[in-house]
Scaffold this motif. Structure first.
Motif, PDB file in Angstrom:
ATOM      1  N   PHE A  28     -16.553  24.328  27.181  1.00 58.22           N
ATOM      2  CA  PHE A  28     -16.566  22.706  26.624  1.00 58.22           C
ATOM      3  C   PHE A  28     -18.106  22.665  25.812  1.00 58.22           C
ATOM      4  CE2 PHE A  28     -13.740  21.711  30.039  1.00 58.22           C
ATOM      5  CZ  PHE A  28     -12.855  20.755  29.446  1.00 58.22           C
ATOM      6  N   PHE A  29     -18.931  23.677  26.176  1.00 56.07           N
ATOM      7  CA  PHE A  29     -20.148  23.617  25.234  1.00 56.07           C
ATOM      8  C   PHE A  29     -19.812  23.711  23.795  1.00 56.07           C
ATOM      9  CE2 PHE A  29     -23.856  25.372  23.402  1.00 56.07           C
ATOM     10  CZ  PHE A  29     -24.726  24.372  23.532  1.00 56.07           C
ATOM     11  N   CYS A  30     -18.809  24.692  23.688  1.00 55.25           N
ATOM     12  CA  CYS A  30     -18.519  25.133  22.252  1.00 55.25           C
ATOM     13  C   CYS A  30     -17.530  24.303  21.399  1.00 55.25           C
ATOM     14  CB  CYS A  30     -18.045  26.591  22.176  1.00 55.25           C
ATOM     15  SG  CYS A  30     -19.140  27.788  22.941  1.00 55.25           S
ATOM     16  N   LYS A  31     -16.670  23.556  22.240  1.00 63.68           N
ATOM     17  CA  LYS A  31     -15.883  22.699  21.869  1.00 63.68           C
ATOM     18  C   LYS A  31     -16.373  21.248  20.752  1.00 63.68           C
ATOM     19  CE  LYS A  31     -11.977  23.417  24.635  1.00 63.68           C
ATOM     20  NZ  LYS A  31     -10.950  22.730  25.762  1.00 63.68           N
ATOM     21  N   LEU A  33     -17.158  17.557  19.596  1.00 65.18           N
ATOM     22  CA  LEU A  33     -17.456  16.438  20.481  1.00 65.18           C
ATOM     23  C   LEU A  33     -16.151  15.299  20.260  1.00 65.18           C
ATOM     24  CD1 LEU A  33     -21.176  15.874  19.223  1.00 65.18           C
ATOM     25  CD2 LEU A  33     -20.361  17.050  21.087  1.00 65.18           C
ATOM     26  N   VAL A  34     -16.281  14.528  21.337  1.00 67.33           N
ATOM     27  CA  VAL A  34     -15.022  13.868  21.367  1.00 67.33           C
ATOM     28  C   VAL A  34     -15.453  12.247  21.246  1.00 67.33           C
ATOM     29  CG1 VAL A  34     -13.367  15.090  22.635  1.00 67.33           C
ATOM     30  CG2 VAL A  34     -14.977  13.897  23.826  1.00 67.33           C
ATOM     31  N   THR A  35     -16.779  11.887  21.174  1.00 71.21           N
ATOM     32  CA  THR A  35     -17.171  10.588  21.342  1.00 71.21           C
ATOM     33  C   THR A  35     -17.198  10.105  19.978  1.00 71.21           C
ATOM     34  OG1 THR A  35     -19.473  11.594  21.581  1.00 71.21           O
ATOM     35  CG2 THR A  35     -18.895  10.334  23.381  1.00 71.21           C
ATOM     36  N   HIS A  37     -19.193   7.932  17.114  1.00 71.30           N
ATOM     37  CA  HIS A  37     -20.359   7.033  17.104  1.00 71.30           C
ATOM     38  C   HIS A  37     -20.289   5.882  16.396  1.00 71.30           C
ATOM     39  CE1 HIS A  37     -23.409  11.111  16.770  1.00 71.30           C
ATOM     40  NE2 HIS A  37     -22.262  11.035  17.506  1.00 71.30           N
ATOM     41  N   ARG A  40     -21.656   4.021  13.284  1.00 72.52           N
ATOM     42  CA  ARG A  40     -21.401   4.672  11.987  1.00 72.52           C
ATOM     43  C   ARG A  40     -19.740   4.981  11.779  1.00 72.52           C
ATOM     44  NH1 ARG A  40     -24.908   7.124  14.994  1.00 72.52           N
ATOM     45  NH2 ARG A  40     -26.894   6.657  14.356  1.00 72.52           N
TER      46      ARG A  40
ATOM     47  N   PHE B  36     -27.959  19.842  25.906  1.00 75.86           N
ATOM     48  CA  PHE B  36     -27.064  20.679  26.551  1.00 75.86           C
ATOM     49  C   PHE B  36     -26.213  20.128  27.292  1.00 75.86           C
ATOM     50  CE2 PHE B  36     -25.755  24.742  28.393  1.00 75.86           C
ATOM     51  CZ  PHE B  36     -26.414  25.693  27.444  1.00 75.86           C
ATOM     52  N   GLY B  38     -24.946  17.026  26.949  1.00 78.67           N
ATOM     53  CA  GLY B  38     -24.393  16.048  26.311  1.00 78.67           C
ATOM     54  C   GLY B  38     -23.062  17.076  25.667  1.00 78.67           C
ATOM     55  N   HIS B  39     -23.607  18.207  25.128  1.00 79.88           N
ATOM     56  CA  HIS B  39     -22.443  18.922  24.732  1.00 79.88           C
ATOM     57  C   HIS B  39     -21.586  19.277  25.647  1.00 79.88           C
ATOM     58  CE1 HIS B  39     -23.541  19.418  20.149  1.00 79.88           C
ATOM     59  NE2 HIS B  39     -24.739  18.756  20.724  1.00 79.88           N
ATOM     60  N   ARG B  43     -20.492  15.023  24.200  1.00 84.15           N
ATOM     61  CA  ARG B  43     -20.847  13.818  23.620  1.00 84.15           C
ATOM     62  C   ARG B  43     -22.196  14.449  22.989  1.00 84.15           C
ATOM     63  NH1 ARG B  43     -24.993  12.634  27.042  1.00 84.15           N
ATOM     64  NH2 ARG B  43     -24.927  13.542  28.871  1.00 84.15           N
ATOM     65  N   PRO B  44     -22.651  13.671  21.943  1.00 79.25           N
ATOM     66  CA  PRO B  44     -23.664  14.027  21.149  1.00 79.25           C
ATOM     67  C   PRO B  44     -25.318  14.391  21.727  1.00 79.25           C
ATOM     68  CG  PRO B  44     -23.312  12.000  20.354  1.00 79.25           C
ATOM     69  CD  PRO B  44     -22.364  12.190  21.369  1.00 79.25           C
ATOM     70  N   PHE B  47     -29.651  10.897  19.969  1.00 73.37           N
ATOM     71  CA  PHE B  47     -29.058  11.260  18.632  1.00 73.37           C
ATOM     72  C   PHE B  47     -29.840  10.033  17.713  1.00 73.37           C
ATOM     73  CE2 PHE B  47     -25.871  10.658  15.256  1.00 73.37           C
ATOM     74  CZ  PHE B  47     -25.616  12.237  15.214  1.00 73.37           C
ATOM     75  N   GLU B  48     -30.487   9.072  18.304  1.00 75.69           N
ATOM     76  CA  GLU B  48     -31.049   7.812  17.597  1.00 75.69           C
ATOM     77  C   GLU B  48     -32.292   7.873  16.898  1.00 75.69           C
ATOM     78  OE1 GLU B  48     -28.975   5.474  16.301  1.00 75.69           O
ATOM     79  OE2 GLU B  48     -27.215   6.478  17.666  1.00 75.69           O
TER      80      GLU B  48
END
Ligand code: SF4
Ligand code: SF4
Lengths: 195, 324
Positions: A28-31, A33-35, A37, A40, B36, B38-39, B43-44, B47-48
């Protein structure tokens, strides 16, 4: 021997599950992101569809301004936070003809047919500030008349405004649906945001 | 006097270096941990603030310092404020004997290993002081659990460390590193795989990291021993935790992964030490976001039923082989 297996061999085998867990999170770490932003990027309809906002009524398929609700009060009794209020409609006053028919039926010893109250509720209010979004009302509604809305961009400035008249909201939605003009406007606004 | 000064000045420089290193690590690790996490959850993460949220830990620090320091009514003021300081100060000392590079050693101590183990036990004392002085039942319960955990996990840790010093005949970390010079095959992980495994698990328990983070079980004990601490009182505990993590991972690198020696002959330097330590730290972070927290009886069972017998067995076997 069984005890040895249970207490020694099995735990060692179980350790493999730890490695599997690490493998899964590593993947999952390598996939990507799905969120989204949010400021933006504009939230697409796919994500909007899965968003569970406040509770709202569902209209009848043929008459979207009238809710499917049958005023059974199941949602009101089951709500743990006490945020729904439903007022049933009263039966309409019988017309003179009906009254005469009723009197005749009574005299004849037949079953008296009183005019029935309409099933859809008179008032349906909802206090979002108390709702825990538990979904109990949605699950328990026998008429399947409730759902989570995807009212994502909703801002209020006072607590009072969180009390919504769901019937009025349904009517608004119905008129919006029948008049497609404001929809395109919203779309262009979204496009502007994106740009 | 001259000799005294000659010894003192490098020590002070080393202490200041350790302080900077500790603060730097805390910032980096907080950021890495959040990114870590987050990923893994796709999710990011932060970030801000700054590009990719890189200034977030700094801002967090400022926020933490800006908060009010409060002490509960009827709490013992001396003990209450002593606890976070006591948990923080020994960490600085712990960095002293670790050889980060051929010259990058804070202080050559013959008993370096012993010093680390002795001073790292101060954390237990700080935890119990914090819990007791807070005048709060969750604090006391959290402290009791934390201490029984730290004490329990210290034993297998000690036993595995003892195995290494049996093998090498020294407690000096620089010498232990020197014995692993050369290529990757000389690293002690190959000679002591079991000890490495036990050390790794005990390390998680000793530093109160998930899945053994019962000391600060926020779901059961609201926050454990530091429930009542705000602002930098909490911040110091927090920094100390990251400090201990770095120390333990550095120690693991020195003991099992060849310290600052590279995998092929000729390449060595502090960057190897750093790479290996951070590799271990990432494993720790990775594990935190993978495994669920264990129950307390499970935690103690893992220690007393598995780690301790394994470590003892390993120690006896090593002693036997050395004697033969
Ligand atoms: S979601 Fe739960 S809390 Fe909200 S109105 Fe329905 S039953 Fe009540
Ligand atoms: S449970 Fe459904 S049908 Fe019954 S009152 Fe509530 S919304 Fe209406």
């Amino acid at each position: 021997m069984g005890k040895f297996r249970e207490n020694v061999i099995q735990p060692i085998l179980d350790c493999w599950s730890l490695i599997v867990g690490l493998k899964i999170t590593g993947k999952f770490f390598c996939k990507p992101l799905v969120t989204v932003h949010y400021p933006r990027q504009v939230i697409d309809s796919e994500n909007l569809r899965t968003y569970g906002g406040h509770v709202e009524l569902i209209g009848k398929p043929k008459d979207p301004a009238t809710p499917k609700c049958i005023s059974c009060m199941m949602c009101v009794t089951n709500c743990p936070s006490n945020c729904l209020k439903v007022v049933k409609q009263k039966a309409p006053k019988p017309t003179p003809e009906q009254e005469a028919a009723m009197a005749a039926a009574k005299e004849a010893g037949e079953k008296v047919v009183k005019p029935k109250a309409p099933k859809n509720p008179l008032k349906f209010t909802y206090d979002y500030s108390k709702c825990s979004l538990c979904g109990t009302c949605i699950d328990n509604c026998p008429a399947k008349a409730l759902q989570y809305s995807n009212n994502m961009y909703w801002v209020v400035t006072s607590r009072k405004e969180l009390e919504i008249d769901l019937l009025a909201r349904l009517k608004e939605q119905a008129t919006e649906l029948s008049a497609p003009a404001p929809k395109t406007e919203a779309k262009s606004a979204a496009a502007e945001k994106e740009a | 006097m001259n000799v005294f000064l000659q010894n003192l000045i490098p020590l002070i420089i080393a202490l200041i270096g350790a302080m900077i290193w500790l603060a730097f690590n805390a910032l980096i690790l907080v950021y890495c941990e959040r990114k870590f996490a987050g990923h893994i959850q796709r999710r990011p993460g932060p970030f801000e603030v700054g590009p990719h949220g890189i200034l977030q830990p700094l801002i967090d620090g400022v926020k933490l310092m800006g908060k009010q320091l409060v002490r509960p009514d009827n709490a013992d003021p001396v003990l209450y404020w002593l606890a976070p300081i006591l948990s923080m100060l020994p960490v600085l000392l712990l960095y002293m004997p670790i050889p980060y590079g051929p010259v990058l050693t804070g202080m050559e101590v013959n008993l370096g290993l012993l010093l680390i183990l002795a001073f790292s036990s101060f954390n237990g004392l700080a935890v119990i002081l914090a819990g007791w002085a807070s005048n709060n039942k969750w604090g006391v319960l959290g402290a009791a659990r934390a201490v029984s955990q730290t004490v329990a996990y210290e034993i297998p840790l000690l036993l595995t460390v003892l195995t290494i010093s049996f093998m090498t005949g020294t407690l000096n970390l620089t010498e232990i590193t020197a014995l692993q010079a050369g290529h990757i095959g000389h690293w002690f992980i190959w000679k002591q795989p079991l000890a490495f495994l036990v050390f790794l698990i005990a390390m998680f328990g000793e530093t109160n990291r998930a899945p053994f983070d019962l000391a600060e079980a926020e779901s059961e004990l609201t926050a454990g021993f530091h429930t009542e601490y705000s602002s930098m009182g909490f911040g110091l505990f927090f920094m100390a935790e990251y400090g201990y993590m770095v120390v333990m991972c550095s120690l693991c690198t020195v003991l099992f992964l060849g310290g600052f020696h590279g995998p092929i002959p000729g390449v060595e330097g502090w960057w190897w030490m750093l790479a290996k330590t951070y590799g271990l730290l990432f494993v720790m972070i990775w594990a935190r976001w993978t495994f669920p927290r264990v129950r307390f009886d499970q935690l103690l069972n893992i220690n007393w039923k598995w780690l301790l017998p394994l470590a003892t067995f390993n120690l006896l076997a090593t002693a036997l082989i050395i004697k033969l």
